[in-house]
Scaffold this motif. Structure first.
Motif, PDB file in Angstrom:
ATOM      1  N   LEU A  20       0.833  -1.189   0.000  1.00  0.00           N
ATOM      2  CA  LEU A  20       0.000   0.000   0.000  1.00  0.00           C
ATOM      3  C   LEU A  20       0.873   1.246   0.000  1.00  0.00           C
ATOM      4  O   LEU A  20       1.939   1.261   0.616  1.00  0.00           O
ATOM      5  CB  LEU A  20      -0.914   0.019   1.225  1.00  0.00           C
ATOM      6  N   SER A  21       0.385   2.273  -0.683  1.00  0.00           N
ATOM      7  CA  SER A  21       1.074   3.564  -0.709  1.00  0.00           C
ATOM      8  C   SER A  21       0.089   4.656  -0.319  1.00  0.00           C
ATOM      9  O   SER A  21      -1.116   4.530  -0.548  1.00  0.00           O
ATOM     10  CB  SER A  21       1.618   3.862  -2.111  1.00  0.00           C
ATOM     11  N   CYS A  22       0.623   5.724   0.254  1.00  0.00           N
ATOM     12  CA  CYS A  22      -0.213   6.853   0.650  1.00  0.00           C
ATOM     13  C   CYS A  22       0.610   8.122   0.524  1.00  0.00           C
ATOM     14  O   CYS A  22       1.620   8.290   1.214  1.00  0.00           O
ATOM     15  CB  CYS A  22      -0.689   6.668   2.082  1.00  0.00           C
ATOM     16  N   ALA A  23       0.173   9.005  -0.365  1.00  0.00           N
ATOM     17  CA  ALA A  23       0.892  10.251  -0.620  1.00  0.00           C
ATOM     18  C   ALA A  23       0.131  11.428  -0.028  1.00  0.00           C
ATOM     19  O   ALA A  23      -1.082  11.538  -0.201  1.00  0.00           O
ATOM     20  CB  ALA A  23       1.075  10.449  -2.121  1.00  0.00           C
ATOM     21  N   ALA A  24       0.865  12.315   0.642  1.00  0.00           N
ATOM     22  CA  ALA A  24       0.278  13.504   1.250  1.00  0.00           C
ATOM     23  C   ALA A  24       0.475  14.712   0.348  1.00  0.00           C
ATOM     24  O   ALA A  24       1.538  14.883  -0.268  1.00  0.00           O
ATOM     25  CB  ALA A  24       0.909  13.765   2.605  1.00  0.00           C
ATOM     26  N   SER A  25      -0.556  15.552   0.281  1.00  0.00           N
ATOM     27  CA  SER A  25      -0.469  16.802  -0.465  1.00  0.00           C
ATOM     28  C   SER A  25      -1.241  17.862   0.296  1.00  0.00           C
ATOM     29  O   SER A  25      -1.893  17.575   1.309  1.00  0.00           O
ATOM     30  CB  SER A  25      -1.033  16.633  -1.880  1.00  0.00           C
ATOM     31  N   GLY A  26      -1.172  19.108  -0.190  1.00  0.00           N
ATOM     32  CA  GLY A  26      -1.919  20.182   0.460  1.00  0.00           C
ATOM     33  C   GLY A  26      -1.110  20.859   1.550  1.00  0.00           C
ATOM     34  O   GLY A  26       0.108  20.953   1.459  1.00  0.00           O
ATOM     35  N   ARG A  27      -1.812  21.350   2.586  1.00  0.00           N
ATOM     36  CA  ARG A  27      -1.165  22.127   3.637  1.00  0.00           C
ATOM     37  C   ARG A  27      -0.718  21.225   4.769  1.00  0.00           C
ATOM     38  O   ARG A  27      -1.535  20.568   5.410  1.00  0.00           O
ATOM     39  CB  ARG A  27      -2.131  23.179   4.184  1.00  0.00           C
ATOM     40  N   PHE A  28       0.577  21.211   5.032  1.00  0.00           N
ATOM     41  CA  PHE A  28       1.115  20.540   6.199  1.00  0.00           C
ATOM     42  C   PHE A  28       2.508  21.084   6.462  1.00  0.00           C
ATOM     43  O   PHE A  28       3.116  21.714   5.592  1.00  0.00           O
ATOM     44  CB  PHE A  28       1.147  19.016   6.023  1.00  0.00           C
TER      45      PHE A  28
END
Length: 120
Positions: A20-28
């Protein structure tokens, strides 16, 4: 808050593997902790594995030795390598991030969930 996008679920036979993969985007800012929960039908959501920004890993007893969590800090992505899968691993897997590592709901973001089914 971060937006999390998961991929990699599916149907696999007992003893098989999935990643499984999970990519973060947006404000952090920090993404101090990232990891995975899962929820099987009729059961409560349970923590599977976490990894800190400093690559400290933690696992649920049920998956220790079979699953490996990792992250690519440059890509803001967390992975879950699942080996020797068992039917009891069948669940919807949710990626999460904890911005500051304080375990406050207000600091956390969640993916939409990806189904993992282990069946012959």
């Amino acid at each position: 808050q971060a937006q999390l996008a998961e991929s990699g679920g599916g149907l696999v036979q007992p003893g098989g593997s999935l990643r499984l993969s999970c990519a973060a985007s947006g404000r952090f800012f920090r993404l101090a902790v990232m990891g995975w929960y899962r929820q099987a039908p009729g059961k409560q959501r349970e923590l599977v594995a976490t990894v800190t920004k400093d690559s400290i890993e933690n696992y649920a007893h049920a998956v220790k030795g079979r699953f490996t969590v990792s992250r690519d800090t440059a890509k803001n992505t967390v992975y879950l390598q699942m080996n020797d899968l068992k039917p009891e691993d069948t669940a919807v897997y949710y990626c999460f991030s904890d911005e500051w590592g304080r375990e406050l709901l207000s600091d956390m973001s969640w993916g939409q969930g990806t189904q993992v089914t282990v069946s012959s």
